[in-house]
Enzyme design. Sequence first.
Site, short mmCIF file in Angstrom:
data_model
loop_
_atom_site.label_atom_id
_atom_site.label_comp_id
_atom_site.label_asym_id
_atom_site.label_seq_id
_atom_site.Cartn_x
_atom_site.Cartn_y
_atom_site.Cartn_z
N ARG A 79 -6.47 -2.66 2.23
CA ARG A 79 -7.32 -3.42 1.25
C ARG A 79 -7.82 -4.80 1.89
O ARG A 79 -6.83 -5.71 1.59
CB ARG A 79 -7.22 -3.23 -0.30
CG ARG A 79 -8.24 -1.65 -1.12
CD ARG A 79 -8.00 -1.61 -3.03
NE ARG A 79 -6.89 -2.43 -2.96
CZ ARG A 79 -6.87 -2.75 -3.99
NH1 ARG A 79 -7.81 -3.30 -5.02
NH2 ARG A 79 -5.52 -3.67 -4.90
N SER A 147 4.03 -4.27 0.24
CA SER A 147 4.65 -3.14 -0.72
C SER A 147 5.93 -2.83 0.26
O SER A 147 5.69 -1.89 -0.24
CB SER A 147 3.85 -2.47 -1.12
OG SER A 147 3.07 -3.65 -1.99
N ASP A 200 3.88 -5.83 -4.12
CA ASP A 200 2.24 -5.41 -5.03
C ASP A 200 3.31 -5.68 -6.25
O ASP A 200 2.72 -5.85 -6.71
CB ASP A 200 2.36 -4.32 -4.52
CG ASP A 200 3.29 -3.31 -4.78
OD1 ASP A 200 4.26 -3.54 -5.19
OD2 ASP A 200 3.15 -1.76 -4.72
MG MG Z 1 -0.69 0.12 -4.19
#
Ligand code: MG
Length: 463
Positions: A79, A147, A200
């Site tokens: 994103r 992440s 994250d």
């Molecule tokens: Mg996530």
Amino acid sequence: MVAEAEMAGRVVAELREACATPAPRLNEVAAAMEGEMTAGLREEGRSKIKMIISYVDNLPTGNEEGFFYALDLGGTNFRVLRVQLAGKEKRVAKRESKEVLIPPHLMSGSASELFSFIASAVAKFVANEERNDMPDGKQRELGFTFSFPVRQTSIASGTLIKWTKAFSIQDAVGENVVAELQTAMEKKAVNIHVAALINDTVGTLAAGRYNDEDVVVGVILGTGSNAAYVEEASAIPKLEGELPKSGNMVINTEWGNFSSSCLPITEYDQALDEESLNPGEQIFEKLISGMYLGEIVRRVLLKIALLSTLFGNVNHTKLKTRFILRTPDISAMHHDETPDLSFVAEKLADNLKIRDTSLETRKMVVEICDIVTSRSARLAAAGIVGILRKIGRGVPGDERRSVVAIDGGLFEHYTEFRQCLESTLVELLGEEASRSVAVKLTKDGSGLGAALIAAAAHSQYQH
Ligand code: MG
Ligand code: ADP
């Protein structure tokens, strides 16, 4: 038929026993987690869990202002996000984001292909969002949520230690992922400065803190699992150089790689691990995170299908297909409240081509989901308790309010999981102490949280 039902019953009974997590066992898990954490803070390579220094020593206060960008790479989607922060009163004045699916072949291709794909998407997003609304000509600051385990060397640089989950791009291991991203964006002529590299979990902690100053732990329970928390800098022997002014340092535990002889591990977990992309690694994650729960259930169902004809005379091709049963599927079955368990019937038919089942058999499937998910939620709770005990929070005599910010689809959407995690926290902390501990769903840590850390890093750098 009676013998068949008995056979299946025995498989389920054995599963139940092998997955059992009574409180004393969970307390052992919490203590083992705490011990590994302490060891990991002492010296690099001392512990299974890396206890990575994030270089985030200031969490957002709410006073941040301006336009900031974030990029979130960690699951199957990535994103891009843009937020306008408007200070204490107005907070997030504006927020736009775009989600892009990563083509599976890029998850195991080359680093340059992946980063080039990402940079193109960022370029498109920036061009699109800024058409009507240009921020004041200054360089754009971006927080990059990545992440995967990274050896961080400063707030904006870090080398990839290894991939987890579905990623496996060998030429990226050992590389500085910020430099790779920055270069890819320069090639696409996007003028963005990567101001912070974060995990994250650290983003979730930051986003949680932005809205509630008592947030001290951030946890991810999604495709993967991990946790970050605020540690006292003086309690980190491996931290070199001057101690940060705040006296604090956010630690990314990478608890997914935790393992211990006190973990309840079954034959199904062992087989799953052996056949995984990363055998022997991420053992805790493989017991608790969304990527694996459906797969564990599938393995149990396959065993039953091979030992009995409870599922009718089915072709086993589907049942033998790895990862064909996903965690949202077992969540749907687990939450089935129809009297004849029609959602279970539907999931079994659609996913596994199992069509003729008795109500008893469908109940058994629900029980299997319950056993696997309860173990997961209870182990996650034990991990959280390990962290809280490490920092003296939520323990008898501690009066402070402590908030655990949790993000991830597993926690957000799987109600049975979430309720089990919350009740287990009370069970382990005790009624009294648990009153000062709260759990808060904190969405978008990896987006907003990253933008907030970029903002905090940027303002620190300027002053
Ligand atoms: Mg996530
Ligand atoms: P990621 O971890 O990839 O960043 P999310 O936090 O959105 O993304 O988590 C997605 C994961 O959450 C999925 O892989 C799945 O395991 C789990 N999940 C999503 N929806 C549900 C659901 N309805 N029930 C249970 N688990 C779910």
